[in-house]
Enzyme design. Structure first.
Site, PDB file in Angstrom:
ATOM      1  N   LYS A  91       0.849  -1.202   0.000  1.00 40.33           N
ATOM      2  CA  LYS A  91       0.000   0.000   0.000  1.00 40.33           C
ATOM      3  C   LYS A  91       0.878   1.244   0.000  1.00 40.33           C
ATOM      4  CE  LYS A  91      -0.509  -0.597   4.995  1.00 40.33           C
ATOM      5  NZ  LYS A  91      -0.812   0.520   5.912  1.00 40.33           N
ATOM      6  N   ARG A 116      -9.735   0.869  15.200  1.00 37.31           N
ATOM      7  CA  ARG A 116      -9.799   1.606  13.927  1.00 37.31           C
ATOM      8  C   ARG A 116     -11.043   1.166  13.161  1.00 37.31           C
ATOM      9  NH1 ARG A 116      -4.189   1.594  10.568  1.00 37.31           N
ATOM     10  NH2 ARG A 116      -4.761  -0.602  10.250  1.00 37.31           N
ATOM     11  N   HIS A 129      -5.939  -6.657  13.573  1.00 43.52           N
ATOM     12  CA  HIS A 129      -4.661  -5.932  13.442  1.00 43.52           C
ATOM     13  C   HIS A 129      -4.155  -5.571  14.838  1.00 43.52           C
ATOM     14  CE1 HIS A 129      -1.509  -3.766  11.433  1.00 43.52           C
ATOM     15  NE2 HIS A 129      -1.900  -2.583  11.858  1.00 43.52           N
ATOM     16  N   ARG A 144       0.718 -10.471   7.265  1.00 39.73           N
ATOM     17  CA  ARG A 144       0.717  -9.306   6.376  1.00 39.73           C
ATOM     18  C   ARG A 144       1.936  -8.457   6.718  1.00 39.73           C
ATOM     19  NH1 ARG A 144      -4.032  -9.218   9.218  1.00 39.73           N
ATOM     20  NH2 ARG A 144      -3.402  -7.233  10.150  1.00 39.73           N
ATOM     21  N   TYR A 153      16.577  31.342   3.357  1.00 43.23           N
ATOM     22  CA  TYR A 153      15.494  32.245   3.786  1.00 43.23           C
ATOM     23  C   TYR A 153      15.715  32.706   5.216  1.00 43.23           C
ATOM     24  CZ  TYR A 153      12.861  31.286  -0.438  1.00 43.23           C
ATOM     25  OH  TYR A 153      12.472  31.209  -1.736  1.00 43.23           O
ATOM     26  N   CYS A 196      14.533  24.852   1.291  1.00 43.63           N
ATOM     27  CA  CYS A 196      13.579  25.554   0.409  1.00 43.63           C
ATOM     28  C   CYS A 196      12.614  24.544  -0.213  1.00 43.63           C
ATOM     29  CB  CYS A 196      14.345  26.286  -0.696  1.00 43.63           C
ATOM     30  SG  CYS A 196      15.702  27.283  -0.100  1.00 43.63           S
ATOM     31  N   ASP A 234      12.460  23.639  -3.252  1.00 47.83           N
ATOM     32  CA  ASP A 234      13.063  22.783  -4.288  1.00 47.83           C
ATOM     33  C   ASP A 234      14.575  22.642  -4.151  1.00 47.83           C
ATOM     34  OD1 ASP A 234      11.159  25.135  -5.884  1.00 47.83           O
ATOM     35  OD2 ASP A 234      10.423  23.094  -5.613  1.00 47.83           O
TER      36      ASP A 234
HETATM   37  C1  LIG Z   1      -4.097  -3.868   8.555  1.00 41.32           C
HETATM   38  C2  LIG Z   1      -2.618  -3.822   8.333  1.00 41.32           C
HETATM   39  N1  LIG Z   1      -1.955  -4.976   8.138  1.00 41.32           N
HETATM   40  C3  LIG Z   1      -0.619  -4.998   7.928  1.00 41.32           C
HETATM   41  C4  LIG Z   1       0.112  -3.840   7.913  1.00 41.32           C
HETATM   42  C5  LIG Z   1       1.623  -3.935   7.706  1.00 41.32           C
HETATM   43  O1  LIG Z   1       2.248  -3.471   8.877  1.00 41.32           O
HETATM   44  P1  LIG Z   1       3.841  -3.436   8.943  1.00 41.32           P
HETATM   45  O2  LIG Z   1       4.285  -2.478   7.857  1.00 41.32           O
HETATM   46  O3  LIG Z   1       4.152  -2.939  10.316  1.00 41.32           O
HETATM   47  O4  LIG Z   1       4.295  -4.843   8.665  1.00 41.32           O
HETATM   48  C6  LIG Z   1      -0.532  -2.610   8.122  1.00 41.32           C
HETATM   49  C7  LIG Z   1       0.311  -1.360   8.125  1.00 41.32           C
HETATM   50  N2  LIG Z   1      -0.359  -0.222   8.515  1.00 41.32           N
HETATM   51  C8  LIG Z   1       0.283   0.908   8.897  1.00 41.32           C
HETATM   52  C9  LIG Z   1       1.613   1.133   8.992  1.00 41.32           C
HETATM   53  O5  LIG Z   1       1.735   2.417   9.431  1.00 41.32           O
HETATM   54  N3  LIG Z   1       0.528   2.966   9.647  1.00 41.32           N
HETATM   55  C10 LIG Z   1      -0.370   2.056   9.305  1.00 41.32           C
HETATM   56  O6  LIG Z   1      -1.652   2.178   9.350  1.00 41.32           O
HETATM   57  C11 LIG Z   1      -1.925  -2.600   8.339  1.00 41.32           C
HETATM   58  O7  LIG Z   1      -2.606  -1.441   8.549  1.00 41.32           O
END
Ligand SMILES: Cc1ncc(COP(=O)(O)O)c(CNc2conc2O)c1O
Length: 385
Positions: free
Chosen positions: A39, A137, A167, A220, A264, A310, A312
């Site tokens: 993601k 969440r 999670h 995951r 700046y 800055c 850029d």
């Molecule tokens: C539902 C869920 N599963 C797996 C992962 C993977 O986590 P990891 O990168 O620690 O292995 C995330 C990462 N989510 C987020 C990581 O930072 N902010 C988050 O919401 C997540 O939101």
């Protein structure tokens, strides 16, 4: 070869990514499926390139945050299982079903509304029921809700009960208490199901690396495949090799006299004769102003960012004269032994490593390397003349 017209770029070490995934994969029981978290443009590394490499290295599937991200990967030819972790609109259920994208469900009402919009002739939508065991969440919180959803899915053809997940919010912490509470709650949810679905998953990187009781039958993993620390409190278990690095080149260099000011607000004033270099990167690239004072590696030597960053451009005080074109490394190394970790930048910004790699945005092209060989340049800003 894709064109880019500014000498600032991020380098993605595909060999390191491959090795990181393989190491994590080999550290898990054979029957545990590994889903790579790609993601947010694969945490800034480039979603398509990382997805391909992670799948090659043994990942079973992918998790993304948005249905958009899943659709892009399907459009580019990724056939592996993809789970969207965020909630999608009921009206978009048909799009997800048509592209064999798995989605989370936390409410019976969502299923009923989605079922009404799916339309005929689409394959069953693959559902992963999300349980909130303490992350606070998204997720259902009562076993009754879970049972209702399981029964509803069983009675319809529009949905396939493919997974159940939760999670962890503290798997990275030294203290186990909250984590144990979440784990017990999740096991209870799974125990009330009539049929255990194909995927039962809870672990993120911290879970997969630090809690052998968190695997269920799928994990995951995000941050750890990028070779970054999954926990600031737990020893970095098989911390992999950092995949991401950020580089630029000196475009202007000058000697200034004592009293001359830089940037700046004339906020920096030289106390003695100094060599000052300018590099073409700034906060509009995600190289934030709070990084004033952070050191970079210029021509193999540390040099401090001086004056306000800055939009850029950034100014750096060199230890001595260096010519225009000298490579400057902002994250990573130059093979001289010195190395700037993502964690060092996170420390300076008083944030976490995840945010640092996500903040380097579309304006910085990504160079994909195997060993020292550059195999692809992706420049989302300019697709070429
Ligand atoms: C539902 C869920 N599963 C797996 C992962 C993977 O986590 P990891 O990168 O620690 O292995 C995330 C990462 N989510 C987020 C990581 O930072 N902010 C988050 O919401 C997540 O939101």
């Amino acid at each position: 070869q894709t064109q880019y017209f500014r000498d600032t770029w991020a380098e993605i070490d595909l060999d390191a990514l491959y090795q990181n995934v393989k190491t994590i994969r080999d550290g898990l029981p054979r029957e545990t499926k590994l889903f790579a978290a790609v993601k947010a443009n694969a945490y800034g590394h480039g979603d398509f390139q990382i997805a391909k490499e992670a799948l090659k290295a043994g990942a079973h599937g992918l998790v993304v945050a948005l249905l958009d991200e899943a659709l892009v990967l399907r459009q580019k030819g990724i056939k592996a299982p993809i789970l969207v972790l965020g909630l999608i609109r009921p009206a978009d259920a048909g799009v997800a079903a048509r592209h064999h994208i798995s989605v989370p469900v936390v409410q019976l009402e969502w299923l009923k509304e989605a079922g009404r919009t799916m339309g005929a002739g689409v394959p069953p939508l693959k559902i992963h029921v999300k349980c909130d065991t303490g992350m606070g969440r998204i997720g259902l919180k009562h076993e009754e809700e879970l049972k209702e959803i399981e029964q509803f899915i069983k009675q319809t053809d529009e949905f396939e009960f493919e997974g159940i997940f939760t999670h962890f919010s503290t798997a990275d912490q030294a203290s186990e208490k909250y984590y144990q509470g979440q784990l017990a709650a999740f096991k209870k949810f799974v125990s009330v199901l009539e049929t255990v679905p194909k995927y039962v998953h809870a672990a993120n990187s911290a879970g997969a690396l630090c809690h052998n009781d968190s695997f269920f039958n799928a994990v995951r993993v995000g941050i750890a495949i990028y070779g970054l620390s999954a926990s600031q409190e737990r020893p970095p278990l098989n911390k992999g090799k950092q995949v991401f690095s950020l580089h630029s080149k000196i475009v202007h260099v000058k000697k200034i006299r004592p009293g001359e000011c830089i940037g700046y607000g004339a906020a920096y004033q030289a106390e003695k004769e100094e060599w000052i270099a300018t590099i073409p990167v700034g906060y509009a690239d995600g190289w934030l102003r709070k990084l004033e004072g952070q050191s970079v590696i210029a021509g193999g030597e540390r040099a401090e960012i001086v004056g306000r960053i800055c939009m850029d451009q950034t100014m750096v005080r060199l230890p001595h004269y260096m010519p225009i074109g000298t490579q400057v490394t902002l994250i990573g190394g130059q093979g001289t032994g010195d190395f700037i970790t993502v964690e060092e930048i996170a420390e300076k910004l008083d944030t976490i490593n995840y945010e640092v790699i996500c903040m380097i945005n579309f304006r910085v092209p990504r160079f994909y390397k195997r060993g020292s060989k550059l195999i692809e340049v992706e420049n989302p800003l300019f697709r070429g003349v």
